[in-house]
Design a protein around this motif. Structure first.
Motif, PDB file in Angstrom:
ATOM      1  N   ARG A  28       0.885  -1.389  -0.505  1.00  0.00           N
ATOM      2  CA  ARG A  28       0.451   0.139  -0.205  1.00  0.00           C
ATOM      3  C   ARG A  28       0.742   1.169   0.414  1.00  0.00           C
ATOM      4  N   TRP A  29       2.222   1.322   0.894  1.00  0.00           N
ATOM      5  CA  TRP A  29       2.845   2.235   1.085  1.00  0.00           C
ATOM      6  C   TRP A  29       3.148   2.516  -0.474  1.00  0.00           C
ATOM      7  N   ASP A  31       1.853   1.806  -3.350  1.00  0.00           N
ATOM      8  CA  ASP A  31       0.871   2.476  -4.414  1.00  0.00           C
ATOM      9  C   ASP A  31       0.585   3.923  -4.223  1.00  0.00           C
ATOM     10  N   CYS A  32       0.526   4.618  -2.703  1.00  0.00           N
ATOM     11  CA  CYS A  32       0.253   6.051  -1.830  1.00  0.00           C
ATOM     12  C   CYS A  32       1.609   6.653  -2.818  1.00  0.00           C
ATOM     13  N   THR A  33       3.247   6.004  -2.430  1.00  0.00           N
ATOM     14  CA  THR A  33       4.292   6.626  -3.466  1.00  0.00           C
ATOM     15  C   THR A  33       3.714   6.955  -4.293  1.00  0.00           C
ATOM     16  N   PHE A  95      -4.789   5.321  -4.853  1.00  0.00           N
ATOM     17  CA  PHE A  95      -5.492   5.379  -3.782  1.00  0.00           C
ATOM     18  C   PHE A  95      -6.866   4.602  -3.942  1.00  0.00           C
TER      19      PHE A  95
END
Length: 153
Positions: A28-29, A31-33, A95
């Protein structure tokens, strides 16, 4: 459909049932980056290209060659704006839990977005080739006059 089935197959191989129940992704990190980088590219690219379009459209010139390049650079900047805005759905997916997203959940939207995205990138290649060819013409023949209406065609 193909994109969604591949994503769901890949996702089911990479997540546990507990993660699927809670909507968590192991990366998930990442994807957010990626989404944050795309947001920065969207904001910076769109803003700077808007300034470029404004500059080239308000520039005063009487020389036909200058008008030609002024219009060609304006079109290139407008195309770059469309490319920058085209990453918005990708940001939305990055997101979203499980990478499905609300926009890309629809097959017609996916197909339309892909077609527009592909066309914009191909247009970018054609515009840069046109720019290079035009410069080559003027380097080879300094007295050659380009028609200012050609970039709109």
């Amino acid at each position: 459909y193909f994109i969604q089935s591949n994503l769901s197959t890949t996702q089911s191989m990479n997540t546990t049932e507990d993660e699927e129940m809670h909507g968590l992704s192991p990366l998930r990190w990442l994807d957010c980056t990626i989404a944050i980088i795309l947001i920065l590219a969207l904001l910076i690219g769109t803003t700077l290209n808007l300034f470029s379009v404004r500059y080239f459209t308000t520039m005063k010139t009487r020389n036909d060659n200058n008008k030609y390049f002024q219009r060609l650079y304006s079109i290139i900047s407008i195309n770059d704006i469309m490319i920058c805005l085209g990453v918005f759905p990708v940001i939305e997916v990055a997101f979203s839990p499980h990478r499905k997203g609300g926009i890309f959940g629809s097959y017609p939207f996916c197909a339309t977005w892909f077609t527009v995205w592909y066309t914009i990138y191909q247009l970018s290649i054609i515009l840069v080739a046109t720019l290079s060819f035009s410069r080559l013409l003027l380097i080879r023949n300094m007295n050659f006059t380009l028609k200012p209406w050609i970039p709109w065609v």
